[in-house]
Design an enzyme around this catalytic site. Structure first.
Site, PDB file in Angstrom:
ATOM      1  N   ASP A   8       0.867  -1.175   0.000  1.00 53.88           N
ATOM      2  CA  ASP A   8       0.000   0.000   0.000  1.00 53.88           C
ATOM      3  C   ASP A   8       0.911   1.234   0.000  1.00 53.88           C
ATOM      4  O   ASP A   8       2.144   1.119  -0.140  1.00 53.88           O
ATOM      5  CB  ASP A   8      -1.006  -0.032   1.167  1.00 53.88           C
ATOM      6  CG  ASP A   8      -0.375   0.233   2.520  1.00 53.88           C
ATOM      7  OD1 ASP A   8       0.880   0.343   2.613  1.00 53.88           O
ATOM      8  OD2 ASP A   8      -1.117   0.323   3.520  1.00 53.88           O
ATOM      9  N   HIS A   9       0.314   2.405   0.185  1.00 46.40           N
ATOM     10  CA  HIS A   9       1.098   3.645   0.155  1.00 46.40           C
ATOM     11  C   HIS A   9       2.186   3.638   1.234  1.00 46.40           C
ATOM     12  O   HIS A   9       3.270   4.171   1.036  1.00 46.40           O
ATOM     13  CB  HIS A   9       0.174   4.867   0.324  1.00 46.40           C
ATOM     14  CG  HIS A   9      -0.719   4.767   1.515  1.00 46.40           C
ATOM     15  ND1 HIS A   9      -1.796   3.894   1.558  1.00 46.40           N
ATOM     16  CD2 HIS A   9      -0.686   5.391   2.722  1.00 46.40           C
ATOM     17  CE1 HIS A   9      -2.389   3.994   2.742  1.00 46.40           C
ATOM     18  NE2 HIS A   9      -1.741   4.891   3.465  1.00 46.40           N
ATOM     19  N   CYS A  65       3.180  -3.156   4.007  1.00 51.52           N
ATOM     20  CA  CYS A  65       2.342  -2.007   4.366  1.00 51.52           C
ATOM     21  C   CYS A  65       3.050  -1.314   5.529  1.00 51.52           C
ATOM     22  O   CYS A  65       4.217  -1.598   5.805  1.00 51.52           O
ATOM     23  CB  CYS A  65       0.899  -2.412   4.673  1.00 51.52           C
ATOM     24  SG  CYS A  65       0.653  -3.465   6.110  1.00 51.52           S
ATOM     25  N   THR A  67       2.678  -1.468   8.838  1.00 50.85           N
ATOM     26  CA  THR A  67       3.058  -2.400   9.908  1.00 50.85           C
ATOM     27  C   THR A  67       3.370  -3.800   9.390  1.00 50.85           C
ATOM     28  O   THR A  67       3.975  -4.601  10.106  1.00 50.85           O
ATOM     29  CB  THR A  67       1.892  -2.569  10.900  1.00 50.85           C
ATOM     30  OG1 THR A  67       0.759  -3.032  10.151  1.00 50.85           O
ATOM     31  CG2 THR A  67       1.552  -1.257  11.596  1.00 50.85           C
ATOM     32  N   HIS A  98       9.946 -24.087   8.616  1.00 47.11           N
ATOM     33  CA  HIS A  98       8.928 -24.793   9.400  1.00 47.11           C
ATOM     34  C   HIS A  98       7.509 -24.624   8.862  1.00 47.11           C
ATOM     35  O   HIS A  98       6.731 -25.572   8.880  1.00 47.11           O
ATOM     36  CB  HIS A  98       8.942 -24.294  10.855  1.00 47.11           C
ATOM     37  CG  HIS A  98      10.186 -24.690  11.601  1.00 47.11           C
ATOM     38  ND1 HIS A  98      10.277 -24.639  12.977  1.00 47.11           N
ATOM     39  CD2 HIS A  98      11.398 -25.133  11.180  1.00 47.11           C
ATOM     40  CE1 HIS A  98      11.480 -25.032  13.364  1.00 47.11           C
ATOM     41  NE2 HIS A  98      12.187 -25.334  12.291  1.00 47.11           N
ATOM     42  N   ASN A  99       7.171 -23.401   8.457  1.00 46.99           N
ATOM     43  CA  ASN A  99       5.777 -23.136   8.035  1.00 46.99           C
ATOM     44  C   ASN A  99       5.620 -23.174   6.521  1.00 46.99           C
ATOM     45  O   ASN A  99       4.513 -23.006   6.023  1.00 46.99           O
ATOM     46  CB  ASN A  99       5.297 -21.760   8.523  1.00 46.99           C
ATOM     47  CG  ASN A  99       5.642 -21.460   9.965  1.00 46.99           C
ATOM     48  OD1 ASN A  99       6.296 -20.457  10.259  1.00 46.99           O
ATOM     49  ND2 ASN A  99       5.237 -22.330  10.876  1.00 46.99           N
ATOM     50  N   ARG A 132       7.977 -33.528   9.863  1.00 48.47           N
ATOM     51  CA  ARG A 132       6.936 -33.208  10.846  1.00 48.47           C
ATOM     52  C   ARG A 132       6.286 -31.856  10.554  1.00 48.47           C
ATOM     53  O   ARG A 132       5.123 -31.636  10.909  1.00 48.47           O
ATOM     54  CB  ARG A 132       7.507 -33.218  12.270  1.00 48.47           C
ATOM     55  CG  ARG A 132       8.490 -32.114  12.563  1.00 48.47           C
ATOM     56  CD  ARG A 132       9.151 -32.300  13.919  1.00 48.47           C
ATOM     57  NE  ARG A 132      10.014 -31.185  14.272  1.00 48.47           N
ATOM     58  CZ  ARG A 132      11.254 -31.005  13.797  1.00 48.47           C
ATOM     59  NH1 ARG A 132      11.757 -31.864  12.926  1.00 48.47           N
ATOM     60  NH2 ARG A 132      11.971 -29.974  14.190  1.00 48.47           N
ATOM     61  N   HIS A 133       7.025 -30.982   9.883  1.00 47.03           N
ATOM     62  CA  HIS A 133       6.470 -29.658   9.579  1.00 47.03           C
ATOM     63  C   HIS A 133       5.368 -29.768   8.519  1.00 47.03           C
ATOM     64  O   HIS A 133       4.405 -29.006   8.552  1.00 47.03           O
ATOM     65  CB  HIS A 133       7.580 -28.712   9.110  1.00 47.03           C
ATOM     66  CG  HIS A 133       8.662 -28.568  10.127  1.00 47.03           C
ATOM     67  ND1 HIS A 133       8.438 -28.030  11.378  1.00 47.03           N
ATOM     68  CD2 HIS A 133       9.970 -28.934  10.093  1.00 47.03           C
ATOM     69  CE1 HIS A 133       9.569 -28.047  12.064  1.00 47.03           C
ATOM     70  NE2 HIS A 133      10.505 -28.603  11.315  1.00 47.03           N
TER      71      HIS A 133
END
Ligand code: RB5
Length: 149
Positions: A8-9, A65, A67, A98-99, A132-133
């Protein structure tokens, strides 16, 4: 490796730096906007990048963005997206390992450009560890299925 980017901006200037950085490493990028500093709505750009990544048109996405929170919440509404908001390099490699995160979210008002570029490099260079992940990621997909209409 092809990377889809959006912001975004609040993330515009950092996105430009990231694009310059990736292009200097001959990494193919596509910018899905926003392209100006005019105030805009981050879910629009998060959705564009998330849909491109889920469609496998791009291996990974980067969303920015102010944050990093708005774009990560938005992108994670798209089934199959695992967007990770990272403000440090440990999280950046751990979330790939992991993810199997497929989108990196950054907060331009949170991290400086130097750290952001290190986070980007770390995220792109890390590899999913499977095993396992994968079982845990399958359980995330089960949650998506449970709540999809
Ligand atoms: C825009 O002012 C700001 O709200 C946005 O960039 C982001 O921080 C939202 O999560």
């Amino acid at each position: 490796m092809k990377i889809a980017l959006g912001c975004d901006h609040g993330g515009l200037n950092l996105k430009k730096e990231i694009i310059k950085h990736l292009e200097s490493k001959n990494i193919e990028v596509k910018d899905f906007g926003t392209y100006t500093e005019e105030s805009c709505d981050y879910p629009v750009y998060a959705l564009k990048v998330a849909e491109e990544v889920v469609a496998k048109n791009f291996e990974l996405g980067i969303l920015i963005c102010g944050t990093g929170i708005g774009v990560s919440i938005s992108a994670n509404k798209v089934p199959g997206i695992r967007a990770a908001l990272c403000s440090d390099t440990f999280s950046a490699h751990a979330t790939r390992e992991h993810n199997n995160a497929n989108i990196l979210a950054l907060g331009a008002r949170v991290v400086g450009t130097g750290l952001a570029l290190d986070i980007v490099d770390t995220f792109l260079n890390a590899k999913f560890q499977g095993d396992r992940h994968q079982r845990r990621i399958d359980k995330i997909a089960d949650i998506e299925k449970k709540y999809s209409k």
